[in-house]
Design a protein around this motif. Structure first.
Motif, PDB file in Angstrom:
ATOM      1  N   SER A 116       0.857  -1.181   0.000  1.00  0.00           N
ATOM      2  CA  SER A 116       0.000   0.000   0.000  1.00  0.00           C
ATOM      3  C   SER A 116       0.892   1.230   0.000  1.00  0.00           C
ATOM      4  O   SER A 116       2.052   1.171   0.415  1.00  0.00           O
ATOM      5  N   GLY A 141       2.339   3.727   1.437  1.00  0.00           N
ATOM      6  CA  GLY A 141       2.761   4.367   2.669  1.00  0.00           C
ATOM      7  C   GLY A 141       4.226   4.750   2.596  1.00  0.00           C
ATOM      8  O   GLY A 141       4.953   4.342   1.678  1.00  0.00           O
ATOM      9  N   ARG A 143      -0.772   9.297   4.760  1.00  0.00           N
ATOM     10  CA  ARG A 143      -1.919   8.401   4.887  1.00  0.00           C
ATOM     11  C   ARG A 143      -2.938   9.020   5.838  1.00  0.00           C
ATOM     12  O   ARG A 143      -2.569   9.574   6.882  1.00  0.00           O
ATOM     13  N   SER A 148      -4.638   8.580   8.466  1.00  0.00           N
ATOM     14  CA  SER A 148      -4.736   7.701   9.626  1.00  0.00           C
ATOM     15  C   SER A 148      -4.713   8.538  10.898  1.00  0.00           C
ATOM     16  O   SER A 148      -4.316   9.713  10.889  1.00  0.00           O
ATOM     17  N   LYS A 180      -1.615  10.534  12.196  1.00  0.00           N
ATOM     18  CA  LYS A 180      -1.176  11.702  11.423  1.00  0.00           C
ATOM     19  C   LYS A 180      -1.850  12.989  11.899  1.00  0.00           C
ATOM     20  O   LYS A 180      -1.410  14.090  11.564  1.00  0.00           O
ATOM     21  N   GLY A 227      -3.559  12.349   0.155  1.00  0.00           N
ATOM     22  CA  GLY A 227      -3.463  11.031   0.772  1.00  0.00           C
ATOM     23  C   GLY A 227      -4.815  10.358   0.820  1.00  0.00           C
ATOM     24  O   GLY A 227      -5.851  10.962   0.510  1.00  0.00           O
ATOM     25  N   GLU A 228      -4.797   9.114   1.223  1.00  0.00           N
ATOM     26  CA  GLU A 228      -6.021   8.327   1.346  1.00  0.00           C
ATOM     27  C   GLU A 228      -5.875   7.427   2.560  1.00  0.00           C
ATOM     28  O   GLU A 228      -4.757   7.129   2.998  1.00  0.00           O
ATOM     29  N   GLY A 229      -6.997   7.010   3.139  1.00  0.00           N
ATOM     30  CA  GLY A 229      -6.911   6.136   4.300  1.00  0.00           C
ATOM     31  C   GLY A 229      -8.210   6.046   5.060  1.00  0.00           C
ATOM     32  O   GLY A 229      -9.233   6.634   4.675  1.00  0.00           O
ATOM     33  N   GLU A 230      -8.148   5.325   6.180  1.00  0.00           N
ATOM     34  CA  GLU A 230      -9.357   4.988   6.931  1.00  0.00           C
ATOM     35  C   GLU A 230      -9.988   6.185   7.634  1.00  0.00           C
ATOM     36  O   GLU A 230     -11.148   6.119   8.045  1.00  0.00           O
ATOM     37  N   GLN A 231      -9.263   7.297   7.767  1.00  0.00           N
ATOM     38  CA  GLN A 231      -9.801   8.473   8.450  1.00  0.00           C
ATOM     39  C   GLN A 231     -10.468   9.465   7.496  1.00  0.00           C
ATOM     40  O   GLN A 231     -10.865  10.552   7.924  1.00  0.00           O
ATOM     41  N   ARG A 232     -10.623   9.098   6.247  1.00  0.00           N
ATOM     42  CA  ARG A 232     -11.181  10.048   5.278  1.00  0.00           C
ATOM     43  C   ARG A 232     -12.577  10.522   5.683  1.00  0.00           C
ATOM     44  O   ARG A 232     -12.870  11.721   5.632  1.00  0.00           O
ATOM     45  N   LEU A 281      -5.475   9.668  -3.222  1.00  0.00           N
ATOM     46  CA  LEU A 281      -4.151   9.121  -3.501  1.00  0.00           C
ATOM     47  C   LEU A 281      -3.616   9.700  -4.805  1.00  0.00           C
ATOM     48  O   LEU A 281      -4.283   9.654  -5.837  1.00  0.00           O
TER      49      LEU A 281
END
Length: 375
Positions: free
Chosen positions: A15, A17, A204, A206, A209, A235-240, A261
């Protein structure tokens, strides 16, 4: 030149990162003199191009369900033992999931085992329970080498273990040659009156960050009505979804750009005035290097990235999660932009200490040391 021929890297995913990017950049340099294999547990790859090495996925995709998860783990462990047996050096990321079988296989087949630590383990431990923590500490204390990406990460490792390790070593992440390419020029942007000030944050999406800090600081700056401002989040990730909720709650839709991303992050940095990093924990901070490479003023929290800024010589440092200090530093940079640009210019000139040739030489010296010790 080292006589070692085969090196095995064991990694969770590919991924996009920071640790993954650094590993692939290192592999692209090492493959000139070594035969490289990368074993990846999950078939996840977000990079547009990869080094031409032996890339092995232990599963075809990330399955759901208890039985499939067990099978995935079994296939991964089998792949580790199969590949460790026919390699010379094993290099694994610090996360616990791959360390246990890699450590056992390395001992069984008498291979040199290196743990490459990209984390601040006392702040952000990569374990889920006390048993894993005990196993993790035991392995870190008994591998052949632990390579840390910064002095900050090494100090964090010692705090996590509870004592210093004689087999611990710091080798900084190296900079991709593209950072020094002709395409990256000295910044010519100014913070002129009436011009939209573009602040960029990269990473990311997350929790560690801490993008929330940047958004709350932006909200206060907007309310001051002192300047036209945009925050670009790359960036991209689970906290978007959480980030989008904060943007909506504070009516910041006109002031925030979520790029998702991107593969051309340098272009976004070049088109910005200031780069910030609001991380609660950061072992190194490649985005800080990318900011300096573009001669952009950089504001960061007091984490491992301070070593890149030489403790403030090449940029600005704030306390972790301090919104008021972040706001004040942003205003200081904007109001004294020529001074901030000079700091960034000096920072750019200092980046040779992270050049590929300098860092690869340290890895080669380590491999030569391994050969000498094995004779």
């Amino acid at each position: 030149m080292s006589k070692i021929k085969k090196i095995l890297f064991i990694w969770p995913t590919l991924s996009k990162g920071g640790a993954e990017k650094v590993m692939l950049d290192l592999v692209s340099q090492l493959q000139i003199n070594y035969e490289i294999t990368i074993l990846v547990k999950f078939h996840i790859c977000e990079f547009s191009s990869l080094p031409k090495v032996n890339l092995v996925y232990s599963d075809k995709k990330r399955y759901n369900g208890v039985i499939n998860k067990i099978l995935n783990r079994v296939f991964f462990y089998i792949s580790i033992f199969r590949l460790v047996r026919c390699t010379d050096i094993v290099i694994s990321k610090e996360v616990i999931f791959g360390l246990i079988p890699s450590f056992i296989a390395s001992k069984l087949f008498k291979k040199y085992f290196i743990v490459w630590n990209h984390s601040n383990l006392d702040v952000y431990p990569v374990v889920r329970n006390n048993l894993e923590r005990k196993l993790h500490k035991f392995i870190l204390a008994n591998v052949d080498r632990v390579i840390n990406v910064s002095k900050y990460a090494e100090a964090s490792l010692f705090d996590y273990i509870g004592h210093k390790l004689d087999h611990s070593l710091v080798i900084y992440n190296h900079i991709s040659e593209t950072v020094f390419s002709e395409q990256i020029k000295q910044s010519s942007m100014k913070c002129s009156n009436g011009e939209t000030v573009k602040i960029i944050i990269v990473g990311r999406l997350s929790k560690e960050k801490n993008f929330e800090l940047a958004l709350l600081a932006l909200n206060d700056l907007v309310k001051l009505h002192l300047l036209d401002i945009k925050l670009i989040i790359c960036g991209e990730g689970e906290q978007r979804s959480s980030i989008e909720a904060i943007v909506k709650q504070n009516n910041l839709e006109d002031y925030v750009i979520l790029t998702g991303l991107v593969h051309n992050v340098i272009d976004y940095i070049q088109d910005s005035h200031i780069l910030i990093s609001t991380s609660n924990t950061e072992s190194f901070g490649m985005t800080v290097i990318e900011g300096l490479a573009c001669s952009k003023p950089v504001i960061i929290t007091n984490t491992g990235a301070v070593e890149i800024l030489d403790n403030g010589k090449y940029g600005y440092i704030i306390n972790i999660n301090d919104k008021s200090e972040l706001i004040n530093k942003i205003l200081e940079v904007i109001n004294n932009y020529d001074i901030a640009l000079e700091k960034a210019r000096l920072g750019y000139l200092s980046l040779s200490r992270f050049s590929g040739s300098a860092i690869i030489r340290q890895w080669d010296n380590l491999f030569d040391e391994i050969i000498f010790a094995s004779k």
